[in-house]
Scaffold this motif. Sequence first.
Motif, PDB file in Angstrom:
ATOM      1  N   PRO A   1     -60.379 -20.029  27.217  1.00 33.11           N
ATOM      2  CA  PRO A   1     -60.569 -18.607  27.529  1.00 33.11           C
ATOM      3  C   PRO A   1     -61.234 -18.409  28.890  1.00 33.11           C
ATOM      4  N   ASN A   2     -60.881 -17.314  29.555  1.00 33.23           N
ATOM      5  CA  ASN A   2     -61.435 -17.006  30.876  1.00 33.23           C
ATOM      6  C   ASN A   2     -62.738 -16.231  30.814  1.00 33.23           C
ATOM      7  N   ASN A   3     -63.009 -15.597  29.671  1.00 31.52           N
ATOM      8  CA  ASN A   3     -64.209 -14.776  29.557  1.00 31.52           C
ATOM      9  C   ASN A   3     -64.580 -14.646  28.086  1.00 31.52           C
ATOM     10  N   VAL A   4     -65.687 -13.953  27.829  1.00 37.25           N
ATOM     11  CA  VAL A   4     -66.188 -13.798  26.463  1.00 37.25           C
ATOM     12  C   VAL A   4     -65.187 -13.072  25.571  1.00 37.25           C
ATOM     13  N   ILE A   5     -64.568 -12.036  26.082  1.00 37.50           N
ATOM     14  CA  ILE A   5     -63.605 -11.275  25.273  1.00 37.50           C
ATOM     15  C   ILE A   5     -62.448 -12.171  24.853  1.00 37.50           C
ATOM     16  N   ASP A   6     -61.916 -12.947  25.794  1.00 33.92           N
ATOM     17  CA  ASP A   6     -60.823 -13.869  25.464  1.00 33.92           C
ATOM     18  C   ASP A   6     -61.288 -14.950  24.486  1.00 33.92           C
ATOM     19  N   ALA A   7     -62.526 -15.409  24.627  1.00 39.60           N
ATOM     20  CA  ALA A   7     -63.065 -16.441  23.735  1.00 39.60           C
ATOM     21  C   ALA A   7     -63.191 -15.913  22.303  1.00 39.60           C
ATOM     22  N   MET A   8     -63.677 -14.689  22.166  1.00 40.12           N
ATOM     23  CA  MET A   8     -63.806 -14.090  20.834  1.00 40.12           C
ATOM     24  C   MET A   8     -62.415 -13.887  20.216  1.00 40.12           C
ATOM     25  N   GLN A   9     -61.470 -13.468  21.031  1.00 41.41           N
ATOM     26  CA  GLN A   9     -60.093 -13.270  20.560  1.00 41.41           C
ATOM     27  C   GLN A   9     -59.491 -14.600  20.107  1.00 41.41           C
ATOM     28  N   ALA A  10     -59.703 -15.661  20.888  1.00 41.87           N
ATOM     29  CA  ALA A  10     -59.180 -16.976  20.540  1.00 41.87           C
ATOM     30  C   ALA A  10     -59.808 -17.481  19.240  1.00 41.87           C
ATOM     31  N   ALA A  11     -61.109 -17.305  19.102  1.00 46.20           N
ATOM     32  CA  ALA A  11     -61.792 -17.736  17.875  1.00 46.20           C
ATOM     33  C   ALA A  11     -61.234 -16.994  16.663  1.00 46.20           C
ATOM     34  N   ASP A  12     -60.990 -15.705  16.816  1.00 47.50           N
ATOM     35  CA  ASP A  12     -60.434 -14.927  15.710  1.00 47.50           C
ATOM     36  C   ASP A  12     -59.029 -15.418  15.346  1.00 47.50           C
ATOM     37  N   HIS A  13     -58.223 -15.753  16.343  1.00 44.88           N
ATOM     38  CA  HIS A  13     -56.875 -16.262  16.063  1.00 44.88           C
ATOM     39  C   HIS A  13     -56.932 -17.613  15.343  1.00 44.88           C
ATOM     40  N   VAL A  14     -57.841 -18.478  15.748  1.00 46.28           N
ATOM     41  CA  VAL A  14     -57.985 -19.763  15.051  1.00 46.28           C
ATOM     42  C   VAL A  14     -58.366 -19.514  13.598  1.00 46.28           C
TER      43      VAL A  14
END
Length: 137
Positions: A41-54
């Motif tokens: 992820p490039n930023n916190v928002i993308d990281a939270m989104q990626a974690a939710d998808h996992v």
Amino acid sequence: MNNLNVTELGQGGGLMGLPTDYTPPSRFVRATYLKHFAYKPNNVIDAMQAADHVLNNVDIPVGVARSTDGKNTVSDYTQWINLKDLKNNRMKITNYANRTNFIEIDLNQIFKSSKSKVWQIDKLPFPKNDLTAELLK
């Protein structure tokens, strides 16, 4: 097939052969694979989104993992999801009934206030988006 060599089913075949059941070890393997191969992820928002998808990929719907004990049938399921933004100290939480909506809490404000409040996970005050003010009362 008709003189066409079909060698791939399409993209996404990387999980072929890995366990796909709902036991904890299989879900752990699946989550580890997804976390490892997803783009960073490039930023916190993308990281939270990626974690939710996992987590969506290892979430257990009611009825999928069940057992019978005598006359009683018991279903294991994902009761709640909790994500924490370590950079901004914010927490997101959702329960089974509201899986596509999260309630957010600003932990910095909560820690400063020294107040606490307890909710049962299935009684969270949805559809509120930010629960911080409610916790500070």
